[in-house]
Design a protein around this motif. Structure first.
Motif, short mmCIF file in Angstrom:
data_model
loop_
_atom_site.label_atom_id
_atom_site.label_comp_id
_atom_site.label_asym_id
_atom_site.label_seq_id
_atom_site.Cartn_x
_atom_site.Cartn_y
_atom_site.Cartn_z
N TYR A 1 0.87 -1.18 0.00
CA TYR A 1 0.00 0.00 0.00
C TYR A 1 0.90 1.22 0.00
O TYR A 1 1.78 1.34 0.86
CB TYR A 1 -0.86 0.05 1.27
CG TYR A 1 -1.92 -1.03 1.35
CD1 TYR A 1 -3.10 -0.91 0.62
CD2 TYR A 1 -1.74 -2.14 2.15
CE1 TYR A 1 -4.07 -1.89 0.70
CE2 TYR A 1 -2.71 -3.14 2.23
CZ TYR A 1 -3.87 -3.00 1.50
OH TYR A 1 -4.83 -3.96 1.57
N ILE B 1 -9.60 1.29 4.36
CA ILE B 1 -9.07 -0.04 4.02
C ILE B 1 -9.37 -1.02 5.16
O ILE B 1 -9.84 -2.14 4.95
CB ILE B 1 -7.55 0.02 3.76
CG1 ILE B 1 -7.29 0.73 2.43
CG2 ILE B 1 -6.94 -1.38 3.75
CD1 ILE B 1 -5.82 0.91 2.11
N PHE C 1 -2.22 7.06 -4.25
CA PHE C 1 -2.08 6.09 -3.17
C PHE C 1 -2.96 4.90 -3.51
O PHE C 1 -4.16 5.04 -3.70
CB PHE C 1 -2.54 6.74 -1.87
CG PHE C 1 -2.00 6.09 -0.64
CD1 PHE C 1 -0.88 6.61 0.00
CD2 PHE C 1 -2.59 4.95 -0.12
CE1 PHE C 1 -0.38 6.01 1.14
CE2 PHE C 1 -2.08 4.34 1.01
CZ PHE C 1 -0.96 4.87 1.64
N GLY C 2 -2.34 3.72 -3.64
CA GLY C 2 -3.13 2.54 -3.99
C GLY C 2 -2.40 1.29 -3.54
O GLY C 2 -1.57 1.33 -2.62
N SER C 3 -2.67 0.18 -4.20
CA SER C 3 -2.09 -1.08 -3.73
C SER C 3 -1.78 -1.99 -4.91
O SER C 3 -2.33 -1.83 -6.00
CB SER C 3 -3.10 -1.78 -2.82
OG SER C 3 -4.30 -2.01 -3.54
N VAL D 1 -14.57 2.67 -2.98
CA VAL D 1 -15.63 1.78 -3.44
C VAL D 1 -16.03 0.92 -2.23
O VAL D 1 -15.23 0.12 -1.76
CB VAL D 1 -15.17 0.87 -4.59
CG1 VAL D 1 -16.34 0.02 -5.09
CG2 VAL D 1 -14.59 1.70 -5.72
N PHE E 1 -12.48 -0.45 -0.86
CA PHE E 1 -11.41 -0.24 -1.82
C PHE E 1 -11.16 1.26 -1.92
O PHE E 1 -12.11 2.04 -2.09
CB PHE E 1 -11.80 -0.81 -3.20
CG PHE E 1 -10.67 -0.73 -4.20
CD1 PHE E 1 -9.81 -1.81 -4.37
CD2 PHE E 1 -10.47 0.42 -4.95
CE1 PHE E 1 -8.77 -1.74 -5.28
CE2 PHE E 1 -9.43 0.49 -5.87
CZ PHE E 1 -8.58 -0.60 -6.03
N VAL E 2 -9.91 1.67 -1.83
CA VAL E 2 -9.60 3.10 -1.83
C VAL E 2 -8.47 3.42 -2.78
O VAL E 2 -7.51 2.65 -2.91
CB VAL E 2 -9.12 3.58 -0.44
CG1 VAL E 2 -9.24 5.10 -0.34
CG2 VAL E 2 -9.86 2.90 0.67
N GLN E 3 -8.57 4.54 -3.43
CA GLN E 3 -7.42 5.10 -4.15
C GLN E 3 -7.48 6.60 -3.96
O GLN E 3 -8.56 7.18 -3.88
CB GLN E 3 -7.51 4.74 -5.62
CG GLN E 3 -6.33 5.27 -6.43
CD GLN E 3 -6.39 4.80 -7.87
OE1 GLN E 3 -6.06 3.67 -8.19
NE2 GLN E 3 -6.85 5.69 -8.74
N ARG F 1 -10.56 -6.51 -3.45
CA ARG F 1 -9.94 -6.29 -4.75
C ARG F 1 -8.54 -5.69 -4.64
O ARG F 1 -7.81 -5.64 -5.61
CB ARG F 1 -10.85 -5.44 -5.62
CG ARG F 1 -12.19 -6.13 -5.81
CD ARG F 1 -13.10 -5.38 -6.71
NE ARG F 1 -12.56 -5.29 -8.06
CZ ARG F 1 -13.20 -4.69 -9.04
NH1 ARG F 1 -14.37 -4.15 -8.81
NH2 ARG F 1 -12.68 -4.63 -10.24
N HIS F 2 -8.18 -5.22 -3.44
CA HIS F 2 -6.82 -4.76 -3.23
C HIS F 2 -5.83 -5.90 -3.47
O HIS F 2 -4.69 -5.68 -3.83
CB HIS F 2 -6.63 -4.27 -1.79
CG HIS F 2 -7.09 -2.87 -1.58
ND1 HIS F 2 -6.51 -1.80 -2.20
CD2 HIS F 2 -8.08 -2.35 -0.81
CE1 HIS F 2 -7.11 -0.68 -1.82
NE2 HIS F 2 -8.07 -0.99 -0.98
#
Ligand code: SF4
Lengths: 716, 507
Positions: A22, B31, A192-194, B59, B36-38, B65-66
């Motif tokens: 992350y 999270i 910022f993501g994974s 979402v 689901f986060v971006q 889905r991460h």
């Protein structure tokens, strides 16, 4: 030490197969480099890619385990030249910088790298500083890729896609013996993501497992006659190889239905913006299931002609979504279609803006126009555009005047601010002179309240840009340069040039000890401190060795002495270059160093004096001359308590670090007598207390302080 | 097509305010709650106190889905106008900016904003009052949002000695407006996981959660309304009854000010100067109030004696100690930065001697002093100066100021006979003469120019009287806005031109 600490993130660079990372886009790219088995990494800091280097600098342990060599280069040309290691050896290497500016600086080395080509994969990660939040001229890196035959990736902005792009870029580079540029927009770097990680790969050849020298091979030199063979090799062998690799590995993605009357070709980096508008029009969803055939170009150079013609064939029209000018992609696609005699109508910059960032509104409007032309218009998209524009207009009207911008400015207690205060005072006293500004924190002096500077020609270029000005002006111009710019290229381009040509001008070097604007990275003149990497090379010594005769050092906070020194430099009978080195450590770095130390001493009961400034609200007349000479974020305004006055008074808040500028300016500009310095002695010693008691006793003996404010007022 | 809309959050902050940390807390907690986060941001060089924005898309319940590396949801990196569910702003102007850009909409957006202002450099640097209208901004923000939670979270943070971003997070948690389920404990865990200043941030979070009165955006712009307090009104003597009620509070304040400044006799002179105007036709309440206000200020001009007196006030040390957050047991020293010039020092001499001396010394001579009033020697020096109060009426400066006041009152008097509106403007020109040293000299020079080039010609009928009030207003605004520049000269030239044109037309 860089401004941002990456302790948690650094741990994530060690993640192995099947774990989840992350974090920010630029760190994901960093992790992808390690997963790809790079042997060396380098670069020059600059938003938005500074973090890549900062994180690696703080991961020395991990790098030495893997054998990865890290170089923090003095400029982008040096970083590009570093990729030379991949010309002769099967080493994977990556460098990074901010584009367009860094690519400009690197251009010479890039050409000489691209011509012989590479054996090991060479990757250049550029932060495409374009659109909102950008701090440089708005140009596209694309032109460099085109002219030097470098491949350019512009991947879809989500972490798995970025990571895959890095991995594929090395393979592409090796397959086609060509260096590859990966461009990341500002928002993608900070995204910022994974993603699911893989193990890091220790390179086969590295600092830990060293190689012998390569045999002599003239074709590895960018020198005639090899250059003629190399030029042909680029187009005859490397280009087709690259196209084949791109095509076979599906680096570009075709989404949505295969067939349809219209289609969209989009730069990978813009796909997410486009998808949002398509979803609104009912033509996609949050998972990117587009209902119109869409070709996502994760590789924007080279294009694969068969891929383009195959995509366009049978469609009456395609829309090219391509940000910035010129419209390289649209031109190239037009040529491909024309040559293949495909009659599909080509749309792009006729419905989308020629210049400027492709925001949701810009893309939405272009998309709506394109869809309307081809009878696919949905009311939702058009209604949205109408609503947004109506609200913007309505709020605009209600606001009467446009909202004031809030540009960045010097931090509280910044050591550079006093120099500009002195320059402003001098401007009132002497008549203005031509000012050559530069890149760095000091460029904030172009904003209010200093509003000075006649040109900016690039990083470290101020003095060079003064050459013809000094020769044609009645007064000597002043060039301002930071220590970052000085070592980046100002020393050679500016100082050596001015000495050689006997230019008569004045240079101020802001010696704050770091490349501060990009996050306080260490530079050649950074002091050796605990944990720091700076070798502490003295700027004055460097200047002397170049033959600069007139060098004066000033403490930036001494406004009067800075003004005196500049006055002397401007008036001096001596011809030639006069350099004022303005010393004052970056306040952010200083505070980061001092704060924990002060906290420790306080907790241990040691004597600590905290200094800050204060404005006497009863004496302040609300004229705010002090603010017009400072602009410190801590020097503020607040409502007037005096019932007879209405103008707000100046006010210093508790963020003040007591840099002393307020007092200096009050004296130098003879402002109102409302400034006071407050010294708070914490954990005072017995001697402190005794002295204070004597003073208080004496004051009481004299009848104490004067009368209180009249009761009428205090009753308020 | 199935339309699962992501929840969108825009954070508008100033560089260095921890907007990024706030985004990170939201991110972590979302999270942890299985979403689901971006997210992304535009910090760049704007980190240095410029405007910054952070944008998140969530979402709900798609957290699994991460773990999949093929295709996650495609989230936008830019907020789209009209498609933001929640806007959090650390400051009122930045909140309004988000509104102006269309990110806050009545159909969709909840706005959580601090009503506090961090003034822009233009607002701060204006001579006088350059502040934007906070009330108007708050009104627009309320009108354009589905729900607006606007309160002075900055003050709450200051009180809790905690960062503002943590207070905003607490307020967000307590308001229950976040359109995706995240528990308060998840927020707390995120603060701990972030690991920076955990105690202070948790304190801020709880302070933000605490119920509060819904405060409106503070309307500090009371303008020229006086804020006289009730106790003051008790002191209204019979003397004040001669004046319009609207002016009484200011006059009472003026009497108190001048008694403190000099003595009761001087305060009486103030009243005596005002009295003739009280019964003049055209001199209604507002006019009298402004006249009384400016007169009191101009009669209590801050000469060196006054400055010394103010700096010896007993409550000063207490006030500073409190403002600087000194702890019990700390020793607080106050060092004044003074730089009296030749005119200020020689102004203490009797008029003839003072003028004689001034003619023989460079006027730009000035003496920088640092005087520590909390210590014996510094105290003594200022005490000695303040003790000159009785001598003041014999000084050059006093004589000059008295002459100025008489001249100004005479102009007001003549203007009033001609046009009350113009007289009001002549009164207001007094505000130009203020400050010290260069500021004072510039102000005085500008005032004289206005008298000579606008007021006197008007009074003498050499310029059209119809524009009397307007001309003085224009001239005085030009001088106030740009005291050092050419604006005043240009305005005067324009006034002359239009007068000449009118003259020609009349002939
Ligand atoms: S002394 Fe003045 S300029 Fe320096 S930090 Fe404090 S308020 Fe800012």
């Amino acid at each position: 030490m860089p401004e941002v600490s990456f302790h948690q993130q650094i741990e994530s660079l060690r993640l192995g197969a099947g774990e989840i990372f992350y974090g920010e886009g630029i760190l994901a790219v960093t992790k992808a480099l390690l997963q790809s088995g790079v042997s060396y990494v380098g670069g020059y800091q600059g938003a938005p890619v500074s973090h890549l280097l900062d994180a690696l600098v703080q991961s020395q342990g991990l790098l030495s385990e893997l054998g990865v060599h890290l170089e923090t280069c003095t400029n982008e040309a040096a970083a590009a030249a570093m990729l030379a290691a991949s010309i002769n050896y099967p080493l994977r290497g990556a460098v990074t910088w901010k584009s367009i500016v860094g690519t400009n600086v690197a251009a010479d080395a890039l050409s000489n790298l691209a011509s012989p080509g590479v054996e090991g994969g060479a990757l250049i990660i550029v932060g495409e500083d374009y659109g909102e939040g950008a701090s440089v001229i708005q140009e596209r890196t694309y032109a460099f890729a085109l002219k030097s035959s470098l491949w350019l990736l512009d991947p879809r902005p989500d972490l798995p896609s970025l990571v895959r792009s890095v991995e594929m870029a090395f393979e592409l580079s090796e397959t086609s013996n060509t260096p590859v540029i990966l461009e990341l927009r500002i928002r993608a770097c900070h995204m910022f993501g994974s993603f699911a990680t893989k193990d890091n790969v220790a390179p086969a050849h590295s600092a830990n497992r060293r190689l012998g020298p390569a045999p002599f091979n003239y074709d590895r030199l960018s020198h005639p006659p090899a250059t003629f063979r190399q030029e042909a090799d680029k187009v005859e062998r490397r280009l087709p190889a690259a196209r084949r690799f791109i095509f076979e590995n599906k680096l570009n993605e075709q989404l949505g239905p295969r067939e349809g009357p219209i289609g969209i070709i989009v730069q990978g980096g813009l796909f997410n913006v486009l998808n949002g508008r398509l979803a609104l029009a009912g033509l996609s969803d949050v998972d990117g299931r587009v209902a119109i055939p869409t070709l996502v170009l994760n590789v924007v150079h080279p294009l694969v002609p068969e891929e383009i013609t195959r995509f366009c064939a049978g469609k009456s029209a395609v829309l090219v979504v391509e940000e910035g000018a010129p419209d390289f992609l649209e031109q190239a696609i037009g040529q491909i279609l024309r040559k293949a005699d495909v009659g599909t109508q080509l749309c792009g910059k006729d419905v989308l803006p020629m210049a400027g960032e492709y925001t949701p509104l810009a893309v939405g409007k272009g998309l709506a126009a394109f869809l309307a032309r081809h009878d696919r218009a949905g009311p939702a998209l058009e209604q949205w555009i109408a609503r947004v524009e109506a609200q913007q207009a309505q709020v605009g009207k209600a606001l009467v005047a446009p909202l004031p911008a809030r540009p960045p400015t010097f931090c509280t207690g910044c050591p550079e601010r006093p120099v500009f205060a002195a320059m402003k005072l001098l401007r009132r006293e002497m008549e203005p002179v031509h000012i050559c500004a530069d890149i760095g924190c000091h460029s904030f002096a172009t904003f209010a309240p200093f509003s000075q500077g006649n040109s900016i020609l690039g990083y470290g270029m101020s003095l060079a840009s003064a050459a013809a000005v000094s020769a044609t002006q009645t007064k000597r111009p002043i060039s301002v340069m930071g220590d970052g710019g000085f070592w980046h290229n100002g020393l050679i381009t500016g100082v050596a040039g001015a000495i050689f040509n006997k230019d008569d001008s004045v240079l101020i070097v802001m010696n704050n000890g770091y490349a501060s604007a990009t996050g306080q990275q260490e530079i050649v003149s950074s002091a050796k401190e605990a944990g720091g990497r700076g070798p502490g090379i003295d700027i004055a010594t460097a200047l002397k060795s170049l033959g600069v005769g007139w060098i004066k050092r000033v403490r930036t906070y001494r406004v009067a002495s800075v003004a005196r020194t500049l006055r002397a430099a401007l008036r001096s009978q001596a011809k030639g270059l006069k350099v004022v080195i303005a010393d004052g450590e970056c306040q952010l770095a200083r505070q980061r160093r001092l704060r924990p130390e002060t906290a420790r001493r306080l907790a241990a009961g040691e004597r600590v004096v905290r200094t800050r400034f204060w404005v006497d609200p009863e004496v302040c007349t609300g004229d705010h001359s002090c603010i017009r000479l400072s602009g410190c974020p801590s020097l503020n305004i607040k409502p007037n308590e005096d019932p007879l006055r209405s103008d707000p008074v100046a006010h210093v808040n508790n963020d003040c670090v007591g840099c002393g500028l307020c007092g200096e300016v009050a004296h130098a500009a003879q402002l109102c007598p409302s400034f006071a310095q407050i010294d708070i002695i914490q954990n005072p010693t017995g001697w402190d207390r005794l002295k204070q008691r004597l003073s208080t006793g004496f004051i009481r003996l004299l009848g104490g302080g004067g009368r209180s404010k009249p009761a009428l007022v205090t009753a308020e | 097509m199935a339309h699962v809309q992501p929840i969108t959050v825009l954070i508008a902050a100033l560089g260095g305010e921890g907007g990024g940390v706030l985004a990170s807390w939201l991110h972590r907690s979302a999270i942890a709650e299985g979403h689901f986060v971006q997210g992304t941001s535009i910090p760049g060089v704007a980190q240095r106190t410029g405007a910054t924005t952070y944008y998140l898309e969530i979402v709900p319940h798609a957290g699994a889905r991460h773990r999949r590396s093929d295709r996650g949801p495609v989230l936008a990196l830019n907020a789209a106008p009209g498609e933001v569910d929640l806007v959090v702003a650390s400051e009122l102007l930045e909140a309004t900016r988000a509104v102006a850009q269309g990110f806050v909409t009545p159909e969709r957006t909840v706005l959580l904003a601090s009503s506090a202002r961090v003034f822009t450099i233009d607002e701060k640097a204006a001579a006088g009052d350059g502040r934007l209208d906070a009330q108007a901004m708050a009104d627009i923000a309320r009108r354009c949002s589905r729900l607006a939670i606007i309160a002075d979270f900055t003050a709450i943070a200051a009180q809790a000695q905690a960062p503002l971003n943590a207070v905003l997070l607490g307020a967000l948690a307590a308001s229950g407006v976040l359109p995706v389920p995240i528990s308060e404990d998840a927020f707390r865990a995120a603060i701990r996981a972030e690991g920076k200043a955990v105690d202070a941030n948790l304190r801020g979070f709880e302070a933000g959660r605490a119920p509060r009165r819904t405060a409106s955006a503070q309307g500090d712009k009371t303008g020229d309304q006086t804020r006289a307090s009730p106790p003051l009104m008790h002191l209204v003597s019979q003397q004040l009854e001669a004046f319009a009620p609207q002016a009484r509070a200011v006059i009472a304040e003026g009497i108190a000010r001048l008694t403190d400044y000099q003595d009761a006799a001087f305060a009486n002179r103030y009243l005596a100067r005002l009295k003739p105007f009280a019964s003049r036709p055209g001199a209604e309440g507002r006019f009298l109030r402004e006249l009384a206000r400016h007169l009191a200020l101009r009669m209590s001009v801050e000469d060196v004696i006054r400055v010394a007196q103010l700096k010896l006030r007993k409550e000063r040390v207490l006030r500073v100690t409190h403002e600087a957050r000194a702890r019990a047991g700390d020793i607080v020293d106050i060092t004044e930065y003074l730089k009296p010039g030749a005119e200020e020092i020689l102004g203490l001499l009797p008029p003839r001697l003072g003028r004689w001396a001034l003619a023989r010394i460079r006027h730009d001579r000035a003496w920088p002093l640092k005087v520590t009033t909390t210590r014996a020697s510094g105290f003594l020096r200022l005490k000695a100066l303040a003790a000159l109060k009785g001598w003041r009426p014999h000084t050059l400066r006093f004589a000059e100021e008295e002459a100025w006041v008489e001249r100004w009152l005479e102009l007001v008097d003549r203007a009033l006979a001609m046009s009350p509106a113009a007289a009001q403007e002549v009164v207001a020109t007094a505000a130009l003469v203020r400050g010290y040293a260069d500021t004072y000299k510039r102000g005085l020079a500008n005032w004289r120019k206005i008298v000579e080039c606008v007021i006197e010609p008007m009074l003498a009928g050499r310029l059209s009287r119809a524009h009397f009030a307007d001309a003085v207003l224009q001239a005085r605004l030009a001088a106030a806005k740009d005291p050092e520049g050419e604006a005043l000269a240009e305005t005067i030239a324009a006034i002359r031109r239009s007068a000449a044109a009118e003259h020609a037309a009349a002939e």
